[in-house]
Each structure stands twice: as structure tokens, then as C-alpha cells.
Motif scaffolding. Sequence first.
Motif, PDB file in Angstrom:
ATOM      1  N   PRO A 161       0.804  -1.236   0.000  1.00 13.83           N
ATOM      2  CA  PRO A 161       0.000   0.000   0.000  1.00 13.83           C
ATOM      3  C   PRO A 161       0.833   1.279   0.000  1.00 13.83           C
ATOM      4  CG  PRO A 161      -0.832  -1.562   1.630  1.00 13.83           C
ATOM      5  CD  PRO A 161       0.472  -2.100   1.141  1.00 13.83           C
ATOM      6  N   ALA A 199      -1.882  -2.934   5.252  1.00 12.18           N
ATOM      7  CA  ALA A 199      -3.231  -2.566   4.812  1.00 12.18           C
ATOM      8  C   ALA A 199      -4.188  -2.520   5.994  1.00 12.18           C
ATOM      9  CB  ALA A 199      -3.726  -3.552   3.757  1.00 12.18           C
ATOM     10  N   LEU A 206      -6.666  -5.446   1.074  1.00 13.70           N
ATOM     11  CA  LEU A 206      -5.515  -5.598   0.180  1.00 13.70           C
ATOM     12  C   LEU A 206      -5.943  -6.403  -1.040  1.00 13.70           C
ATOM     13  CD1 LEU A 206      -2.377  -5.212  -0.181  1.00 13.70           C
ATOM     14  CD2 LEU A 206      -2.186  -7.569   0.685  1.00 13.70           C
TER      15      LEU A 206
END
Length: 490
Positions: A161, A199, A206
Motif C-alpha cells: 500500500p 493494509a 488488500l
Amino acid sequence: MNNRTEILDLRTSLEVLRGIDGQIVETDVEVDPEAELSGVYRHVGAGGTVMRPTKVDGPAMIFKNVKGHPDASVVIGLLASRERVGILLGCEKENLGKLLCDCALNPIMPEVTEEAAPCQEVIYRAEDPGFDLFKLIPAPTNTPVDAGPYITMGMCYATHPDTGLSDVTIHRMCIQSKDELSIFLQPGSRHIGAMAERATELNQPLPISISIGVDPAIEIGSCFEPPTTPLGFNELSIAGAIRRQPVKLHKCVSIQENAIANAEYVIEGEIMPGVKVVEDQNSHTGFAMPEFPGYNGHASKECWLIKVKAVTTRKNPIMQTVIGPSEEHVNLAGIPTEASIYNMIDKALPGKVTNVYAHPSGGGKYMAVLQCRKTVHTDEGKQRQAALLAFSAFPELKHVILVDEDVDIFDTRDVLWAMNTRFQGDRDIVTIPGVRCHPLDPSSIPEYAPSITDGGISCKTIFDCTVPFHLKERFVRAQFMDVDPDKWLK
């Protein structure tokens, strides 16, 4: 055919093997994916740490008539022979570790293609009536006590991320409902786990694609671990180096992620933030599936949940699966282990270790045999230094056996010959107690020994079966006349 550059998917791999005697068998007899399929292959070619009787170095097997799945077939054991891995990667079986080492040092990054992807010939979306993973995916169970049908050869692809860097790894995943999978992420061990944890910190799902039935180069390359491939290293680049061209990716149809374009199946979904699943919530057996040490793995209460958004496939797709403790797992895990060890040792002690073998009895993880070369008196002791480097290169390694260059490390009889004629237990064993190793080692528990303070703690051990340099002339093997036997065998 130059296999290193022309095998780019599972189907081409199978065609290559069909042209070589003894490498693959096919059956039209109906088989039940629930335990029966794996039970059959146990006798055909499972090997590894599977309970005896089993056959070592048998052929791969294709089941064309899978109960409940009329349009699909299942292949098992594709990589259950080191010779077969060599055929599919275009390399002598003895040099596979060196090939993978070279490819990890010279990666070729994957590319996203806009061309129509074979993996998306058929598309099923979770909102479609009748969408059901149990019916769409012919995932077998290995034993009657498995938690459920397992996806064992799924290439899990996700993106961090924060960094935007992507990675591929293999994890055990169990079908839990019509649109849910559990995925076991060992804390701190694999990159997808780090991505899922981050995440969750951000309170966001995710996206993850799971590609099944791909080029064997991708499957082998996906099994590298740190420190050879640190967080942010995309292992698909190793497969690219093996094939001398980028792995082709394609955008998923339901999530913001890519999948392997030539896969047979792709499962698209999201790892849900902070949601944990009891792995055997449907079977209540207490077990997950048999793992590489040869024992039934205990069901986890801390699996992550994947909410599936879509499944895409080729027409008449081929499911690929593996028996957890089989020789196939040995090769998947062991050859990258060899590459990692060889890479680290050759940098620190160039030319002193000529080859490395991750032995099948350790599932490709617990035991390595190092072939060592001593040419001058100052080389004495470097063989043990090499063993210490091996433990650093692959932290899950438990035992290292050191042998001289005249010993065939791929022949267990020859290795044990060295142990019996060049080894004394009181001087040639080096123990390193209290070191973190692998949590699936059933002997690494406090109940086993007082010195073990926590699960996964082991005593790493070096068995030095090399001849002391000053005695090398007294340990020369009997020399035979070098002749070509074909003259007498034709």
C-alpha cells in the motif's frame, strides 16, 4: 525447443513432457478430489517426506475425469522430479541452484500486456447467480482430515500500500465458503503478510490475485525468501531471467491488481483488514493439511480472510496442485534455498563451495549438503565458515552436512559414506543451540527438550564430514580405469 525461452505456460510444459518417455501419465478414470486423488498419486510419484510406501521420481499425473468438475482436469507432481524440473527450466538437474542464483542476480521485471489474456477466456463474478468456489475450483484435499479443499499452487500477487512495489509468493489457502478463502500468512515470513499487515493498519483491504497453473519458472522463482529477495523484490523477475523475457501480466477484471496472463485459473479478491478465520471451521478436525516435514499441520485460528470478487479461467482449465510433503515441495522450496546459500557463500568465500543440495529429507528447508574444496592449508576451517553463512542465507535451515569435492552430494549413499569414513562425532559436530528455525519442526517445542524455550527454537548443527587438509593424501578414493561402457552395453 529451447526450453528456457519457449515454455511460458503450463500447457506447453505438459506438451514437452508428453514427448519424453516416463515423465507424465494421464487417466480418464473418475477420481474424487477429496483425498482420493492425492491417495492415488502417493503411489505414482509423491516421494519427499510422504509416509512410505511412496514412489520417488515418478511421473507427473493428469486426472481428466474429476468428480464434480466435468470441464476441468487436475495435474499433480509436475515438479516432483528434479530431472523434470531441469527439463522444464532447460538446465542440468545438478546446476539448478546455480541457475536460480544467477537469475536472482540478473532479474528481468514483468510487464503488463494489453493483449487478450488466456486466463480471462471465461469470467465468473461473485455477484453472478450460482457463483460457488467449491464448484468452480477442483481443489483437492490431501487427506481425509484436511480442513477443506486447498489451493496449494496459487501464485499470490499483491502490491504494498505504501511503496507500490508488487510481489508474488505461494501460501496455503482453503476454500471456506462460496466466495471466501482462508490464507495462512506466517507472521514476518513472507512479503504478502507484510502487505496485509500494513493494509490493516490503514484499515483498507488488500487486493490480491491468485494465479493457478502457470509456467514452472514462475512457481520455482516464487519460493525465494529473504535475505536473497527482500521486501520489495518482485520474484516474477527471476522467472523473467530464466525465460530471458518478461513475465506477462494482465489487469484483473474486478480488483485493482494484475494477474499472470497465461494462468489456467485466476482468483481475484481482497484480504480483509483485521478479519481472522479458524482454518478448520467447516471440518472441525483440528488439522489443516499435511506440511513438508511429513506431519499433518495443525489448523490455524489466525488465518486471514480473502473475499473473492471473481474467478477467471481458460476454456477447459487445468488445475495444478501439490501434496504438501511431496518431492514437489522439496524442489519448489529447495532449489531456491540452494541458490540463496550458494550466492551468499560464493560472495564471501569464492570457489570454496562448489555446489549445494537442499536434501529431500528436510523438505528442501531443514537440511543442506555443501560440497567443499580445500586447495591450501589455510582453507581448513573455511568449510565450517561456509556452514555458518548457509544458516545466514536461509534462516530456516537446521542441519548442514559438509563433504569434500569427491563426494556426490545428490547421492545420499555417498554422503553417508563420507559420514562413516571421514567423520568423528566428538570432533566434527558443531552445535548452535537456542536459534530460531522453523515453526513446523515438531521437535522444536519446549516439551521435547529443556533447552528449547519457545516453539520454533532449534539447535542448528554442522556435521563436518570433510577430510582435514593435512590428511587428504590418506583419503584418496580407489581409482578405476576410465572407460566408455557403451562398447560393452550396446
